[in-house]
Design an enzyme around this catalytic site. Structure first.
Site, mmCIF file in Angstrom:
data_model
loop_
_atom_site.group_PDB
_atom_site.id
_atom_site.type_symbol
_atom_site.label_atom_id
_atom_site.label_comp_id
_atom_site.label_asym_id
_atom_site.label_seq_id
_atom_site.Cartn_x
_atom_site.Cartn_y
_atom_site.Cartn_z
ATOM 1 N N ALA A 86 0.801 -1.229 0.000
ATOM 2 C CA ALA A 86 0.000 0.000 0.000
ATOM 3 C C ALA A 86 0.831 1.275 0.000
ATOM 4 O O ALA A 86 0.283 2.359 -0.213
ATOM 5 C CB ALA A 86 -0.938 0.004 1.210
ATOM 6 N N SER A 87 2.127 1.181 0.202
ATOM 7 C CA SER A 87 2.931 2.400 0.252
ATOM 8 C C SER A 87 3.426 2.830 -1.120
ATOM 9 O O SER A 87 3.893 3.952 -1.289
ATOM 10 C CB SER A 87 4.135 2.198 1.181
ATOM 11 O OG SER A 87 4.969 1.152 0.699
ATOM 12 N N ASN A 114 -1.910 -6.324 -4.043
ATOM 13 C CA ASN A 114 -1.200 -5.389 -4.915
ATOM 14 C C ASN A 114 0.315 -5.506 -4.806
ATOM 15 O O ASN A 114 1.029 -5.117 -5.731
ATOM 16 C CB ASN A 114 -1.629 -3.957 -4.575
ATOM 17 C CG ASN A 114 -0.755 -2.921 -5.239
ATOM 18 O OD1 ASN A 114 -0.817 -2.720 -6.445
ATOM 19 N ND2 ASN A 114 0.093 -2.261 -4.447
ATOM 20 N N SER A 119 -0.483 -7.688 -14.507
ATOM 21 C CA SER A 119 0.187 -6.777 -15.431
ATOM 22 C C SER A 119 -0.171 -7.195 -16.856
ATOM 23 O O SER A 119 -0.501 -8.356 -17.106
ATOM 24 C CB SER A 119 1.711 -6.860 -15.238
ATOM 25 O OG SER A 119 2.402 -6.267 -16.327
ATOM 26 N N TYR A 175 9.096 -12.203 -14.378
ATOM 27 C CA TYR A 175 8.001 -11.292 -14.027
ATOM 28 C C TYR A 175 6.735 -11.652 -14.794
ATOM 29 O O TYR A 175 5.642 -11.726 -14.225
ATOM 30 C CB TYR A 175 8.419 -9.855 -14.325
ATOM 31 C CG TYR A 175 7.360 -8.819 -14.028
ATOM 32 C CD1 TYR A 175 7.065 -8.466 -12.714
ATOM 33 C CD2 TYR A 175 6.662 -8.186 -15.063
ATOM 34 C CE1 TYR A 175 6.090 -7.508 -12.437
ATOM 35 C CE2 TYR A 175 5.702 -7.228 -14.791
ATOM 36 C CZ TYR A 175 5.418 -6.893 -13.485
ATOM 37 O OH TYR A 175 4.451 -5.949 -13.204
ATOM 38 N N ALA A 222 5.922 -14.519 -16.134
ATOM 39 C CA ALA A 222 5.410 -15.806 -15.671
ATOM 40 C C ALA A 222 4.662 -15.664 -14.354
ATOM 41 O O ALA A 222 3.590 -16.252 -14.154
ATOM 42 C CB ALA A 222 6.553 -16.804 -15.522
ATOM 43 N N LYS A 252 3.189 -12.912 -13.163
ATOM 44 C CA LYS A 252 1.951 -12.163 -13.358
ATOM 45 C C LYS A 252 0.916 -12.980 -14.125
ATOM 46 O O LYS A 252 -0.301 -12.798 -13.930
ATOM 47 C CB LYS A 252 2.243 -10.842 -14.067
ATOM 48 C CG LYS A 252 2.974 -9.831 -13.181
ATOM 49 C CD LYS A 252 2.201 -9.533 -11.895
ATOM 50 C CE LYS A 252 2.799 -8.385 -11.114
ATOM 51 N NZ LYS A 252 2.020 -8.082 -9.875
ATOM 52 N N ILE A 254 2.482 2.159 -16.175
ATOM 53 C CA ILE A 254 1.960 3.154 -15.242
ATOM 54 C C ILE A 254 3.127 3.993 -14.716
ATOM 55 O O ILE A 254 4.206 3.474 -14.439
ATOM 56 C CB ILE A 254 1.222 2.478 -14.069
ATOM 57 C CG1 ILE A 254 0.092 1.571 -14.595
ATOM 58 C CG2 ILE A 254 0.663 3.529 -13.114
ATOM 59 C CD1 ILE A 254 -1.020 2.278 -15.333
#
Length: 244
Positions: free
Chosen positions: A10-11, A87, A139, A152, A154, A156, A185
Site C-alpha cells: 500500500a505504500s 497489490n 500486469s 516477471y 510468468a 503475473k 503506469i
C-alpha cells in the site's frame, strides 16, 4: 457499517492510489507494507487528516504467518473484512540466462506466494460472512509476456490463472475474485527509464502516454464496488490500448 479493505503493497504508487481512492469512498483501509513503513505511515496520516479511517500493519507476505497476522489484524480491528487487494509486487529486467534461481524464487515469492498466503488467510472470514471481494493486481505482461522479463511475466500470468480458478471456487459463497492488469503506469517501478526510453515506450501506446496510478486504482475501485457485483474471474486492463 463501513466497509473494510486490506491493501498489500500500500505504500507504493498504485497501492497508495488505491488506498486514497477507497478511503475517499468511505472504506476503512488497512495499509499492508513490508519495507516502506515510513511511507505507509505518512499515507495513513494523510488519509486520516482527509477524514478517512486507516491503519498500518507491517507484514512480509512471503511468510505465511505474517500474511495471516495482517488479515487477523484487520478482522480484530474492525470486526469484518470486505475487500482484499493483493497489490504487492516486484519487477526486474534481466535476460533469461541472467536470471538466477534466487531471482526466480523471489519473484514468485512476492508476486504469487504473497497473494496465496493472503487469500488463504482471508477466505475463511469471507466465507463465514458469505460475502467479500478479492482483487489481484497483475500486469499486461501477464497477458502477453515481455522480453527480458520472463520471470516477471510468468509470475503475473500465474496471478491471472489463480484469479480465474479461485473465482469459480468462491462464487457459490458470494465472493468475487477479479484481476487488474495495468499497462505502463507512471510509478517508481518505471523510474529507471531514461527520457528517451520513456518516449519510445509512449510512442508504442496508442493513447500516447503512460497511465497514472489513479487510473489503475479506478479499476480496482470499480471491481470492489456494487456495480461489479455480478463480475467474477475477469481481467480489467487499463493500458492505453497497447494490449487489446
Amino acid at each position: 457499517m463501513s466497509r473494510v479493505a486490506v491493501i498489500t503493497g500500500a505504500s507504493g504508487g498504485i497501492g497508495a492510489a488505491i488506498a486514497r481512492r477507497l478511503a475517499a469512498e468511505g472504506w476503512r483501509v488497512v495499509l499492508g507494507c513490508c519495507r516502506s513503513v515510513q511511507k505507509a505511515e505518512a499515507l495513513c496520516r494523510e488519509l486520516r487528516i482527509a477524514g478517512g479511517e486507516a491503519a498500518v500493519f507491517r507484514a512480509d507476505i512471503t511468510r505465511e504467518e505474517e500474511a495471516g497476522a495482517l488479515i487477523r489484524y484487520a478482522v480484530e480491528q474492525y470486526g469484518h473484512l470486505d475487500l482484499l487487494v493483493n497489490n504487492a509486487g516486484i519487477a526486474q529486467i534481466k535476460l533469461l540466462t541472467e536470471i538466477t534461481p534466487e531471482d526466480w524464487r523471489r519473484m514468485f515469492a512476492v508476486n504469487v506466494d504473497g497473494m496465496y498466503h493472503c487469500c488463504r488467510a482471508a477466505v475463511p472470514q469471507m466465507v463465514r460472512q458469505h460475502s467479500g471481494r478479492i482483487v489481484n493486481v497483475s500486469s499486461i505482461w501477464g497477458l502477453c509476456g515481455a522480453s527480458c522479463e520472463v520471470h516477471y511475466s510468468a509470475a503475473k500470468a500465474a496471478v491471472i490463472g489463480f484469479t480465474k480458478a479461485l473465482a469459480k471456487e468462491l462464487a457459490p459463497s458470494g465472493i468475487t475474485v477479479n484481476c487488474v492488469a495495468p499497462g505502463a503506469i507512471d510509478t517508481e517501478m518505471n523510474a529507471h527509464l531514461s527520457a528517451q526510453e520513456r518516449r519510445m515506450l509512449e510512442e508504442e501506446i496508442p493513447m500516447g502516454r503512460m497511465g497514472t496510478p489513479e487510473e489503475a486504482a479506478a479499476a480496482v475501485a470499480f471491481l470492489a464496488g456494487e456495480d461489479a457485483r455480478y463480475m467474477t474471474g475477469q481481467v480489467l486492463s487499463p493500458n492505453g490500448g497497447i494490449v487489446i
